[in-house]
Design a protein around this motif. Structure first.
Motif, short mmCIF file in Angstrom:
data_model
loop_
_atom_site.label_atom_id
_atom_site.label_comp_id
_atom_site.label_asym_id
_atom_site.label_seq_id
_atom_site.Cartn_x
_atom_site.Cartn_y
_atom_site.Cartn_z
N HIS A 90 20.89 -15.97 -24.47
CA HIS A 90 19.56 -15.55 -24.06
C HIS A 90 18.49 -16.58 -24.42
O HIS A 90 17.53 -16.77 -23.68
N LYS A 91 18.70 -17.27 -25.54
CA LYS A 91 17.78 -18.35 -25.91
C LYS A 91 17.87 -19.47 -24.88
O LYS A 91 16.86 -20.01 -24.42
N CYS A 97 11.93 -12.32 -25.53
CA CYS A 97 10.49 -12.09 -25.55
C CYS A 97 10.00 -11.52 -26.88
O CYS A 97 8.79 -11.54 -27.15
N PHE A 98 10.91 -11.01 -27.71
CA PHE A 98 10.50 -10.47 -29.01
C PHE A 98 11.73 -10.37 -29.89
O PHE A 98 12.79 -9.97 -29.43
N GLU A 99 11.55 -10.74 -31.17
CA GLU A 99 12.64 -10.62 -32.12
C GLU A 99 12.17 -9.83 -33.34
O GLU A 99 11.05 -10.02 -33.81
N ASN A 100 13.04 -8.97 -33.85
CA ASN A 100 12.78 -8.24 -35.08
C ASN A 100 13.98 -8.50 -35.99
O ASN A 100 14.95 -7.74 -35.99
N GLU A 101 13.90 -9.59 -36.72
CA GLU A 101 15.02 -9.99 -37.57
C GLU A 101 15.31 -8.95 -38.64
O GLU A 101 16.47 -8.75 -39.01
N ALA A 102 14.28 -8.28 -39.17
CA ALA A 102 14.48 -7.27 -40.22
C ALA A 102 15.36 -6.13 -39.72
O ALA A 102 16.15 -5.58 -40.48
N MET A 103 15.22 -5.78 -38.45
CA MET A 103 16.03 -4.70 -37.88
C MET A 103 17.32 -5.22 -37.24
O MET A 103 18.17 -4.43 -36.82
N VAL A 105 17.57 -6.84 -34.33
CA VAL A 105 17.53 -6.66 -32.88
C VAL A 105 16.56 -7.67 -32.28
O VAL A 105 15.72 -8.25 -32.97
N TYR A 106 16.71 -7.88 -30.98
CA TYR A 106 15.74 -8.67 -30.24
C TYR A 106 15.67 -8.13 -28.83
O TYR A 106 16.48 -7.30 -28.42
N PHE A 107 14.66 -8.56 -28.11
CA PHE A 107 14.44 -8.09 -26.75
C PHE A 107 14.45 -9.27 -25.78
O PHE A 107 13.98 -10.36 -26.12
N ILE A 108 14.99 -9.03 -24.60
CA ILE A 108 14.91 -10.00 -23.51
C ILE A 108 14.11 -9.36 -22.38
O ILE A 108 14.03 -8.14 -22.29
N ALA A 109 13.50 -10.19 -21.54
CA ALA A 109 12.74 -9.70 -20.40
C ALA A 109 13.44 -10.13 -19.12
O ALA A 109 13.85 -11.29 -18.99
#
Length: 120
Positions: A90-91, A97-103, A105-109
């Motif tokens: 995805h990179k 479009c958004f990453e939450n390393e603490a959780m 997870v990340y998001f793609i658009a």
């Protein structure tokens, strides 16, 4: 009476571009298609070959502009068995479009701006 999930629908502006994205980014495959006799719409159902849940992409011939997603406060979520490999793909695709390393997870658009959460 019992209900079960069948599919989610999103409308897409460019069907071919969206199909390419969902096939490459998430490995989804076309399970069936339906087209209006007059060509005014086309439905394409995508599956993950694991669960019965489907994603329905709807293309409308007369839509003359990209969809306005408003605040875009909804998303789909997909689970992967290899989040590192998925993240690298995805990179490379430039769709994160958004990453939450603490959780973890990340998001793609997708091409229309819909967000998909990637979970391990």
């Amino acid at each position: 009476m019992k209900f079960s999930f069948y599919h989610n629908n999103i409308n897409v502006f460019n069907l071919e571009k969206s199909l390419e994205f969902y096939q490459k980014a998430l490995g989804l495959t076309i399970t069936r298609e339906k087209e209006a006799g007059d060509g005014s719409f086309k439905l394409v159902f995508l599956g993950d070959n694991t669960t019965p849940h489907l994603l329905e992409l709807t293309w409308l011939r007369d839509m003359d502009r990209p969809y306005n997603l408003g605040d875009n406060e909804i998303h789909l979520a997909m689970r992967t068995d290899n989040i590192e490999e998925a993240h690298a793909l995805h990179k490379e695709m430039g769709c994160i479009c958004f990453e939450n390393e603490a959780m973890g997870v990340y998001f793609i658009a997708d091409p229309d701006g819909y967000w998909i959460e990637i979970c391990s």
